[in-house]
Scaffold this motif. Structure first.
Motif, PDB file in Angstrom:
ATOM      1  N   SER A   1      -3.759   8.533  -5.562  1.00 58.09           N
ATOM      2  CA  SER A   1      -3.249   9.129  -5.012  1.00 58.09           C
ATOM      3  C   SER A   1      -3.068   9.136  -3.101  1.00 58.09           C
ATOM      4  CB  SER A   1      -4.694  10.634  -4.797  1.00 58.09           C
ATOM      5  OG  SER A   1      -5.021  11.050  -4.403  1.00 58.09           O
ATOM      6  N   ASP A   2      -4.255   7.973  -3.255  1.00 53.02           N
ATOM      7  CA  ASP A   2      -3.822   7.610  -1.317  1.00 53.02           C
ATOM      8  C   ASP A   2      -2.783   7.538  -1.159  1.00 53.02           C
ATOM      9  OD1 ASP A   2      -6.320   8.624  -1.026  1.00 53.02           O
ATOM     10  OD2 ASP A   2      -7.161   6.458  -0.477  1.00 53.02           O
ATOM     11  N   TYR A   3      -2.153   6.173  -2.370  1.00 50.08           N
ATOM     12  CA  TYR A   3      -1.360   5.843  -1.920  1.00 50.08           C
ATOM     13  C   TYR A   3       0.420   6.638  -2.234  1.00 50.08           C
ATOM     14  CZ  TYR A   3       3.023   2.615  -3.874  1.00 50.08           C
ATOM     15  OH  TYR A   3       4.075   1.595  -3.640  1.00 50.08           O
TER      16      TYR A   3
ATOM     17  N   GLY B   1      -0.098   9.651  -1.255  1.00 51.56           N
ATOM     18  CA  GLY B   1      -0.218  10.698   0.046  1.00 51.56           C
ATOM     19  C   GLY B   1       0.486   9.027   0.930  1.00 51.56           C
ATOM     20  N   LYS B   2       0.316   8.151   1.077  1.00 44.54           N
ATOM     21  CA  LYS B   2       0.532   7.142   2.814  1.00 44.54           C
ATOM     22  C   LYS B   2       1.821   7.095   2.188  1.00 44.54           C
ATOM     23  CE  LYS B   2      -3.805   5.582   3.787  1.00 44.54           C
ATOM     24  NZ  LYS B   2      -5.062   5.123   3.019  1.00 44.54           N
ATOM     25  N   ARG B   3       2.885   6.292   1.113  1.00 49.30           N
ATOM     26  CA  ARG B   3       3.726   5.942   0.764  1.00 49.30           C
ATOM     27  C   ARG B   3       4.443   7.371   1.096  1.00 49.30           C
ATOM     28  NH1 ARG B   3       3.864   0.028  -0.431  1.00 49.30           N
ATOM     29  NH2 ARG B   3       1.808  -0.707  -0.397  1.00 49.30           N
ATOM     30  N   LYS B   4       4.299   7.972  -0.023  1.00 49.70           N
ATOM     31  CA  LYS B   4       5.214   9.054  -0.079  1.00 49.70           C
ATOM     32  C   LYS B   4       6.415   9.052  -0.694  1.00 49.70           C
ATOM     33  CE  LYS B   4       3.303  12.379   2.901  1.00 49.70           C
ATOM     34  NZ  LYS B   4       2.589  12.538   3.066  1.00 49.70           N
TER      35      LYS B   4
ATOM     36  N   GLU C   1      -0.415  18.648  -3.205  1.00 46.35           N
ATOM     37  CA  GLU C   1      -0.688  18.542  -1.486  1.00 46.35           C
ATOM     38  C   GLU C   1       0.825  17.557  -1.396  1.00 46.35           C
ATOM     39  OE1 GLU C   1      -3.567  18.119  -0.572  1.00 46.35           O
ATOM     40  OE2 GLU C   1      -5.115  18.259  -2.212  1.00 46.35           O
ATOM     41  N   HIS C   2       2.037  17.115  -2.220  1.00 44.76           N
ATOM     42  CA  HIS C   2       3.019  16.476  -1.459  1.00 44.76           C
ATOM     43  C   HIS C   2       3.942  17.300  -2.582  1.00 44.76           C
ATOM     44  CE1 HIS C   2       0.102  13.905  -0.125  1.00 44.76           C
ATOM     45  NE2 HIS C   2      -0.265  13.767  -1.339  1.00 44.76           N
TER      46      HIS C   2
END
Ligand code: 13P
Ligand code: SF4
Length: 324
Positions: free
Chosen positions: A243-245, A247-250, A269-270
């Motif tokens: 999930s963080d990947y 969010g950060k790398r999109k 969220e994305h």
């Protein structure tokens, strides 16, 4: 469209990209009731990343991977904790909150990994490998944790193994997680033959086909997948790490080689990211529904207990993990 309150309507705005309008009326009444019951009973809902979006985004107070749920469970001040996830997660929450009421909405929400090993198996392993520490994946029963030296999750397995400062460890019960960690460390790992029934179904051929059908797709795989699958992926990590990947790398296009609902929850969220969705359901996670969360709060069921004979030793293994 029939909705029961402005509160439910506002929540629908959040999940409308992943829940069709025709399904929403079936959820809105239970969501309203659960929000009221939580207040009346001073209760919180902890939900794993694999819970469906109407649970994850509409009634959960705390969400995350197994490690985050264990960590955040220690900070909960409510009297009642409803665990929307599987039984080993509820047991872990109870171990860390012995004085609180912990409820699981369906006692049958198990896990193929947790069912693959018993405390007696560990006693036999210790006879076979004297002096070798036992690292138990958190996806195990409290009885297994009680026989282990330390727990780990997919989010901290490498750090836990290396924290022990020994050349050899027993890591159980997930054979693939053990192999995936062995590929990243000098520590020799003795594995068990347990598998996750969801992740063992993904194959390297699946990934090659996805790359052919969806050019440019970024492939993220959970470390419970077989090592050949992880080798074909662009990144491997726990559900929170995936999930963080995103969010950060999109990445413009992504596929999560893991349980179905995870993509829905991250997609909320994305909206700018396109999710390709091969769907492997966890039947155990899917036993939890809004209806049985509501019933859990209304009827105070099903109360999770851990035998006092094993609770202290099992808690120690979890606490050692949390200290790493
Ligand atoms: P995470 O700890 O990565 O959330 O995984 C739990 C699980 O059951 C994966 O199948
Ligand atoms: Fe267990 Fe696999 Fe389901 Fe996770 S996805 S709870 S490891 S069966």
């Amino acid at each position: 469209m029939l909705v029961t309150s402005a509160r439910a309507t506002a929540l629908y705005d959040r999940v409308q990209r992943v829940i069709p309008p025709i399904e929403w009326p079936a959820f809105a009444d239970d969501i309203d009731a659960i929000l009221d019951l939580k207040r009346q009973r001073n209760a919180v809902v902890l939900a794993h990343n694999y819970q469906t979006p109407e649970i994850f985004h509409c009634v959960a107070d705390i969400v995350g991977d197994s490690l985050a749920l264990a960590r955040k469970a220690m900070t909960v001040e409510a009297d009642v904790i409803v665990l929307a996830g599987v039984h080993f997660m509820a047991e872990t929450v109870k171990l860390l909150n012995p004085g609180k009421t912990v409820l699981i909405p369906d006692m049958r929400a198990g896990c193929s990994l947790a069912e693959s090993i018993t405390g007696e198996d560990i006693r036999l392993l210790r006879q076979r490998y004297p002096g070798v520490p036992v690292v138990a994946y958190v996806n195990t029963s409290a009885a297994v944790k009680a026989e282990s030296d330390i727990c780990c999750t997919s989010g901290n397995a490498l750090a836990v193994v290396e924290s022990l400062g020994v050349p050899r460890v027993i890591m159980l019960p997930d054979e693939y997680l053990a192999q995936n960690i062995a590929a990243q460390t000098e520590v020799e790992i003795i594995a068990w033959k347990g598998h996750c029934e969801v992740h063992e179904r993904f194959t390297p051929a699946d990934i090659r086909q996805l790359r052919e059908d969806h050019p440019g797709v970024t492939v993220l795989a959970h470390p419970e997948c077989p090592p050949e699958v992880v080798a074909e992926a662009d990144f491997s990590g726990s559900t929170a790490a995936m999930s963080d990947y995103v969010g950060k790398r999109k990445p413009p296009r992504v596929v999560l080689m893991t349980e179905c609902s995870m993509s829905d929850n991250v997609a909320v969220e994305h909206p700018e990211v396109e999710f390709i969705r091969p769907c492997n359901l966890c039947p155990h996670m899917k036993r939890i529904t809004l209806a049985n969360i509501r019933a859990a709060l209304e009827q105070n069921r099903h109360v999770v207990t851990v035998s006092p004979k094993i609770a202290d030793r099992a808690r120690l293994a979890v606490e050692r993990m949390l200290a790493v």
